[in-house]
Scaffold this motif. Structure first.
Motif, short mmCIF file in Angstrom:
data_model
loop_
_atom_site.label_atom_id
_atom_site.label_comp_id
_atom_site.label_asym_id
_atom_site.label_seq_id
_atom_site.Cartn_x
_atom_site.Cartn_y
_atom_site.Cartn_z
N VAL A 11 0.84 -1.26 -0.01
CA VAL A 11 0.01 -0.04 -0.06
C VAL A 11 0.87 1.15 0.16
O VAL A 11 0.54 2.03 -0.80
CB VAL A 11 -1.05 0.11 1.21
N LEU A 12 1.78 1.17 0.85
CA LEU A 12 2.78 2.40 0.89
C LEU A 12 3.25 2.56 -0.54
O LEU A 12 3.71 3.67 -1.13
CB LEU A 12 3.85 2.13 1.89
N VAL A 13 3.78 1.64 -1.23
CA VAL A 13 4.33 1.73 -2.59
C VAL A 13 3.42 2.29 -3.42
O VAL A 13 3.70 3.31 -4.42
CB VAL A 13 4.87 0.27 -3.21
N ARG A 14 2.17 1.97 -3.25
CA ARG A 14 0.97 2.37 -4.40
C ARG A 14 0.76 4.02 -3.92
O ARG A 14 0.55 4.75 -4.97
CB ARG A 14 -0.43 1.74 -3.99
N LEU A 15 0.91 4.27 -2.69
CA LEU A 15 0.73 5.45 -2.22
C LEU A 15 1.86 6.57 -2.53
O LEU A 15 1.71 7.73 -3.04
CB LEU A 15 0.27 5.71 -0.86
N ARG A 16 3.00 6.10 -2.53
CA ARG A 16 4.26 6.88 -3.18
C ARG A 16 4.11 7.12 -4.69
O ARG A 16 4.41 8.15 -5.05
CB ARG A 16 5.35 6.14 -2.61
N ARG A 17 3.63 6.15 -5.34
CA ARG A 17 3.49 6.19 -6.70
C ARG A 17 2.26 7.24 -7.12
O ARG A 17 2.70 7.98 -8.02
CB ARG A 17 3.06 4.86 -7.34
N ALA A 18 1.36 7.16 -6.21
CA ALA A 18 0.14 8.11 -6.53
C ALA A 18 0.71 9.63 -6.10
O ALA A 18 0.30 10.54 -6.61
CB ALA A 18 -0.99 7.85 -5.68
N GLN A 19 1.46 9.55 -5.04
CA GLN A 19 1.96 10.72 -4.56
C GLN A 19 2.87 11.44 -5.85
O GLN A 19 2.85 12.49 -6.42
CB GLN A 19 2.76 10.62 -3.74
N GLY A 20 3.88 10.64 -6.68
CA GLY A 20 4.60 11.13 -7.77
C GLY A 20 3.54 11.45 -8.75
O GLY A 20 3.91 12.50 -9.44
N GLN A 21 2.41 10.55 -9.08
CA GLN A 21 1.53 10.98 -10.23
C GLN A 21 0.88 12.37 -10.05
O GLN A 21 0.85 13.25 -10.79
CB GLN A 21 0.62 9.97 -10.35
N LEU A 22 0.43 12.60 -8.61
CA LEU A 22 -0.12 13.85 -8.34
C LEU A 22 0.79 14.92 -8.68
O LEU A 22 0.31 15.92 -9.15
CB LEU A 22 -0.51 13.72 -6.98
N VAL A 45 -4.43 8.86 -10.91
CA VAL A 45 -4.23 9.03 -9.51
C VAL A 45 -5.40 8.78 -8.72
O VAL A 45 -5.20 8.02 -7.69
CB VAL A 45 -3.79 10.55 -9.17
N SER A 46 -6.64 9.09 -9.14
CA SER A 46 -7.77 8.49 -8.34
C SER A 46 -7.86 6.93 -8.14
O SER A 46 -8.19 6.38 -7.13
CB SER A 46 -8.84 9.17 -8.95
N ARG A 47 -7.56 6.24 -9.38
CA ARG A 47 -7.51 4.88 -9.25
C ARG A 47 -6.61 4.11 -8.24
O ARG A 47 -6.92 3.34 -7.54
CB ARG A 47 -7.60 4.16 -10.67
N ALA A 48 -5.57 4.99 -8.29
CA ALA A 48 -4.34 4.18 -7.27
C ALA A 48 -4.79 4.52 -5.80
O ALA A 48 -4.56 3.61 -5.14
CB ALA A 48 -3.10 5.05 -7.67
N LEU A 49 -5.28 5.57 -5.64
CA LEU A 49 -5.89 6.14 -4.17
C LEU A 49 -6.76 5.02 -3.91
O LEU A 49 -6.97 4.42 -2.67
CB LEU A 49 -6.12 7.47 -4.13
#
Length: 89
Positions: A11-22, A45-49
């Motif tokens: 989950v942390l990996v996904r959130l960090r990726r979403a942070q970069g996308q944002l 970004v929305s889908r990743a979150l």
């Protein structure tokens, strides 16, 4: 219900990726990129979150099952998880 960080490592990996996308979306807006491109990235970004949120809920359900908590506490945990799930839906 609390989680250990290691149970949510992906989950942390996904959130960090979403942070970069944002960050990329913000930069696209600042660079006056085409609206269509910005919206596509924002949707990603929305889908990743959403996926991160659903994974957190799934981890919570798994934890409830594995721990075999007393029935009263299990019902409370289930109700909390159901409410969280519905907030993402």
């Amino acid at each position: 219900m609390k989680f250990e960080a290691e149970s949510l490592a992906d989950v942390l990996v996904r959130l960090r990726r979403a942070q970069g996308q944002l960050g990329g979306v913000i930069q696209m807006i600042e660079n006056e990129r085409d609206c269509k491109d910005v919206i596509a990235q924002l949707a990603a970004v929305s889908r990743a979150l959403d996926r991160a949120g659903f994974k957190i809920i799934a981890t919570g359900l798994e934890k409830c099952v594995q721990e075999g908590a007393d029935p009263e506490q299990a019902a409370l945990d289930r109700a909390q998880l159901e409410k969280l799930f519905m907030s993402l839906a």
